[in-house]
Design an enzyme around this catalytic site. Structure first.
Site, PDB file in Angstrom:
ATOM      1  N   GLU A 122       4.520 -11.153 -41.396  1.00  0.00           N
ATOM      2  CA  GLU A 122       5.231 -10.296 -42.343  1.00  0.00           C
ATOM      3  C   GLU A 122       4.444 -10.188 -43.647  1.00  0.00           C
ATOM      4  OE1 GLU A 122       9.311 -11.202 -42.954  1.00  0.00           O
ATOM      5  OE2 GLU A 122       9.420 -10.110 -44.828  1.00  0.00           O
ATOM      6  N   HIS A 157       9.213  -4.293 -48.508  1.00  0.00           N
ATOM      7  CA  HIS A 157       7.862  -4.735 -48.862  1.00  0.00           C
ATOM      8  C   HIS A 157       6.851  -3.605 -48.803  1.00  0.00           C
ATOM      9  CE1 HIS A 157       9.041  -9.100 -47.606  1.00  0.00           C
ATOM     10  NE2 HIS A 157       9.819  -8.590 -48.536  1.00  0.00           N
ATOM     11  N   ASP A 183      11.403  -6.944 -55.311  1.00  0.00           N
ATOM     12  CA  ASP A 183      11.940  -6.930 -53.947  1.00  0.00           C
ATOM     13  C   ASP A 183      13.466  -6.963 -54.000  1.00  0.00           C
ATOM     14  OD1 ASP A 183      11.499  -9.202 -51.106  1.00  0.00           O
ATOM     15  OD2 ASP A 183      12.163  -7.122 -51.232  1.00  0.00           O
ATOM     16  N   ASP A 222      16.760 -23.662 -44.076  1.00  0.00           N
ATOM     17  CA  ASP A 222      18.088 -23.029 -44.227  1.00  0.00           C
ATOM     18  C   ASP A 222      19.105 -23.891 -43.480  1.00  0.00           C
ATOM     19  OD1 ASP A 222      16.821 -20.863 -45.444  1.00  0.00           O
ATOM     20  OD2 ASP A 222      16.707 -19.718 -43.576  1.00  0.00           O
ATOM     21  N   ASP A 242      15.749  -6.031 -51.700  1.00  0.00           N
ATOM     22  CA  ASP A 242      16.442  -6.442 -50.465  1.00  0.00           C
ATOM     23  C   ASP A 242      17.865  -5.891 -50.406  1.00  0.00           C
ATOM     24  OD1 ASP A 242      14.867  -9.743 -50.351  1.00  0.00           O
ATOM     25  OD2 ASP A 242      14.225  -7.824 -49.518  1.00  0.00           O
ATOM     26  N   HIS A 266      15.114 -19.993 -41.517  1.00  0.00           N
ATOM     27  CA  HIS A 266      13.991 -20.837 -41.907  1.00  0.00           C
ATOM     28  C   HIS A 266      14.424 -22.256 -41.556  1.00  0.00           C
ATOM     29  CE1 HIS A 266      13.780 -17.469 -44.847  1.00  0.00           C
ATOM     30  NE2 HIS A 266      12.489 -17.650 -44.802  1.00  0.00           N
ATOM     31  N   MET A 325      15.080 -15.271 -33.638  1.00  0.00           N
ATOM     32  CA  MET A 325      13.890 -15.469 -34.474  1.00  0.00           C
ATOM     33  C   MET A 325      14.078 -16.690 -35.361  1.00  0.00           C
ATOM     34  SD  MET A 325      12.844 -14.944 -37.893  1.00  0.00           S
ATOM     35  CE  MET A 325      13.346 -13.475 -38.768  1.00  0.00           C
ATOM     36  N   ASP A 362      17.037  -8.171 -43.310  1.00  0.00           N
ATOM     37  CA  ASP A 362      16.592  -9.189 -44.255  1.00  0.00           C
ATOM     38  C   ASP A 362      16.964  -8.694 -45.637  1.00  0.00           C
ATOM     39  OD1 ASP A 362      13.466 -10.847 -45.143  1.00  0.00           O
ATOM     40  OD2 ASP A 362      15.557 -11.237 -45.609  1.00  0.00           O
ATOM     41  N   ASP A 402      12.128  -6.145 -40.253  1.00  0.00           N
ATOM     42  CA  ASP A 402      13.089  -6.534 -41.305  1.00  0.00           C
ATOM     43  C   ASP A 402      13.592  -5.275 -41.990  1.00  0.00           C
ATOM     44  OD1 ASP A 402      11.869  -9.723 -42.730  1.00  0.00           O
ATOM     45  OD2 ASP A 402      12.832  -9.180 -40.829  1.00  0.00           O
ATOM     46  N   GLU A 442       8.563  -5.310 -43.178  1.00  0.00           N
ATOM     47  CA  GLU A 442       9.839  -5.211 -43.912  1.00  0.00           C
ATOM     48  C   GLU A 442       9.828  -3.948 -44.757  1.00  0.00           C
ATOM     49  OE1 GLU A 442      11.765  -8.585 -45.792  1.00  0.00           O
ATOM     50  OE2 GLU A 442      12.121  -7.364 -47.560  1.00  0.00           O
ATOM     51  N   LYS A 481       3.753  -8.706 -47.593  1.00  0.00           N
ATOM     52  CA  LYS A 481       4.410  -8.328 -48.857  1.00  0.00           C
ATOM     53  C   LYS A 481       3.306  -8.286 -49.913  1.00  0.00           C
ATOM     54  CE  LYS A 481       8.268  -9.592 -51.913  1.00  0.00           C
ATOM     55  NZ  LYS A 481       9.314 -10.608 -52.178  1.00  0.00           N
TER      56      LYS A 481
HETATM   57  C1  DIG Z   1      11.137 -12.372 -47.049  1.00  0.00           C
HETATM   58  O1  DIG Z   1      11.211 -11.000 -46.807  1.00  0.00           O
HETATM   59  C2  DIG Z   1      10.837 -13.111 -45.789  1.00  0.00           C
HETATM   60  C3  DIG Z   1      11.575 -14.408 -45.734  1.00  0.00           C
HETATM   61  O2  DIG Z   1      12.915 -14.095 -45.998  1.00  0.00           O
HETATM   62  C4  DIG Z   1      11.431 -14.803 -44.306  1.00  0.00           C
HETATM   63  O3  DIG Z   1      10.405 -15.736 -44.220  1.00  0.00           O
HETATM   64  C5  DIG Z   1      11.031 -13.552 -43.580  1.00  0.00           C
HETATM   65  C6  DIG Z   1      11.805 -13.439 -42.308  1.00  0.00           C
HETATM   66  O4  DIG Z   1      12.459 -12.250 -42.172  1.00  0.00           O
HETATM   67  N1  DIG Z   1      11.225 -12.480 -44.561  1.00  0.00           N
HETATM   68 MN    MN Z   2      11.599 -10.263 -44.702  1.00  0.00          MN
HETATM   69 MN    MN Z   3      12.142  -8.797 -48.975  1.00  0.00          MN
END
Ligand code: DIG
Ligand code: MN
Ligand code: MN
Length: 387
Positions: free
Chosen positions: A181, A220, A255, A57, A257, A54, A88, A287, A245, A217, A183
């Site tokens: 993406e 998600h 979430d 970051d 992760d 990001h 990316m 991710d 992801d 993802e 969620k």
């Molecule tokens: C969350 O799953 C999102 C953020 O971490 C980011 O914007 C995106 C990129 O992989 N995934």
């Molecule tokens: Mn993600």
């Molecule tokens: Mn996530």
């Protein structure tokens, strides 16, 4: 040694993943905050191919222009020293308080305009670092109450923002594709465009749909109680799987992760098998982040585990294809019924007429045992190393 990550595997991690200091809604950080340069060297040490980010970051939101330039220079030097690439990039449109009610879908035009400004600057940064995929995760694009925002306005505002930014990329002649993406919730009570399916439908309403795909993802889609593989297959069929992801998740949870493959071995296997079968050539982006219990060495274990698990499952997928008993069973299950398949496919009046008269022995057909129990057990044996 087997299962060693190589650049050709295209394993990537976001700065925010291995850099996650372990803070959660109920506890402070448990690990030191690593600098972007330290993270690049950590990822190089564990064998990653690339690093994603990001904007914030890397460059703090209030950094001056000269601070930005120094930070970017140091980061580029670390990339050069390690050989890592940046496939990316994305924008943090969810952390700063200004985005508390969304960015592109905020009711406040000032917020929507600022979000566009921030995203254009972040796109410039991503392109400067070599990114060719730009992800949009609308973490704050949602509601806790539907009293405050008309969902129709939200979709229109999201489309307006995407159209604007596609035009921006074209005006800059950037070689960049967008990946949306989804969620379903968290951090908002409900997030708009909640699943990959919603995103695929939304993309078709855009002015430059060809530039826009999805970044599904695993965690998600699982949060929405969906089958990740089915959603990936539909995205692939639509030519829209621009990024992915990878991580893991227990069902009916926030979430999590988790490390890839750490919970749902079977779903992870069928996903890896699919990606390898179709020849997905994009990044395998993890991710995810280490358990809060871990120190920095544990973070390295986490990162190595993501890649090792992917390679083990890739090996299992090859074994599945080479397994004579499995393949014989698949051949039986997919047996050709030529008299029926000749009646399928593209319509023509003659075919329809024949089909309408064709006799089907429903009882005989329905009594056929499909042998999925046997096949699924063979997959279990394979995954458990019995075969
Ligand atoms: C969350 O799953 C999102 C953020 O971490 C980011 O914007 C995106 C990129 O992989 N995934
Ligand atoms: Mn993600
Ligand atoms: Mn996530």
């Amino acid at each position: 040694m087997r299962y060693q990550p190589e650049p050709e595997h295209k394993f990537t991690f976001g700065l925010w993943t291995v850099g996650n200091p372990g803070r959660d809604p109920f506890g402070e950080a448990v690990r030191p905050v690593l600098s972007p340069v330290e993270i690049v060297h950590l990822l190089a040490e564990v064998g990653a191919y690339g690093v994603n980010l990001h904007d914030n970051d890397l460059v703090p939101i209030d950094a001056t222009a000269s601070e930005r330039d120094r930070i970017v220079r140091d980061f580029k030097n670390a990339l050069k020293e390690t050989g890592l690439v940046v496939p990316m990039a994305t924008t943090n449109l969810f952390g700063d308080p200004i985005f508390k009610d969304g960015a592109f879908t905020s009711n406040d035009a000032r917020v929507r305009a600022y979000a566009l400004q921030k995203t254009m600057q972040a796109i410039d940064l991503g392109v400067e670092l070599g990114a060719q995929t730009y992800v949009f995760w609308g973490g704050r694009e949602g509601t806790e109450t539907d009293a405050g925002k008309n969902p129709l306005d939200a979709v229109k505002r999201m489309r307006e923002a995407m159209n604007f930014l596609c035009e921006y990329v074209k005006s800059q002649q950037y070689d960049l594709k967008f990946a949306l993406e989804a969620k379903p919730n968290e951090p908002r009570g409900d997030i708009f465009l909640a699943t990959t399916g919603h995103m695929l439908a939304f993309i078709e309403t855009l002015d430059h749909a060809d530039m826009v795909g999805v970044n599904p993802e695993m965690a998600h889609e699982h949060m929405a109680g969906l089958n990740f593989l089915h959603n990936i297959a539909q995205a692939w069929d639509a030519g829209k799987l621009f990024h992915i992801d990878l991580n893991d998740q227990n069902f009916a949870r926030y979430d999590q992760d988790f490390r890839f493959g750490s919970h749902n071995y079977k779903q992870a296997f069928f996903l890896v098998k699919f990606l390898e079968d179709v020849g997905y050539a994009g990044s395998r982006h993890f991710d995810a982040h280490a358990y809060r219990s871990e120190d920095v060495d544990g973070v390295k274990d986490f990162a190595r585990g993501c890649m090792r698990t992917y390679l083990i499952l890739k090996d299992k997928a090859a074994k599945y294809k080479a397994d004579a008993e499995i393949q014989a069973l698949l051949k039986e299950i997919h047996a050709e019924h030529s008299e029926a398949s000749s009646l399928l496919g593209v319509f023509d009046p003659q075919k329809a007429d024949t089909l309408k008269k064709h006799p089907f022995d429903r009882k005989a057909i329905s009594e056929v045992g499909l042998k999925y129990e046997k096949l699924d057990q063979l997959v279990f044996d394979l995954l458990m190393g019995i075969r």
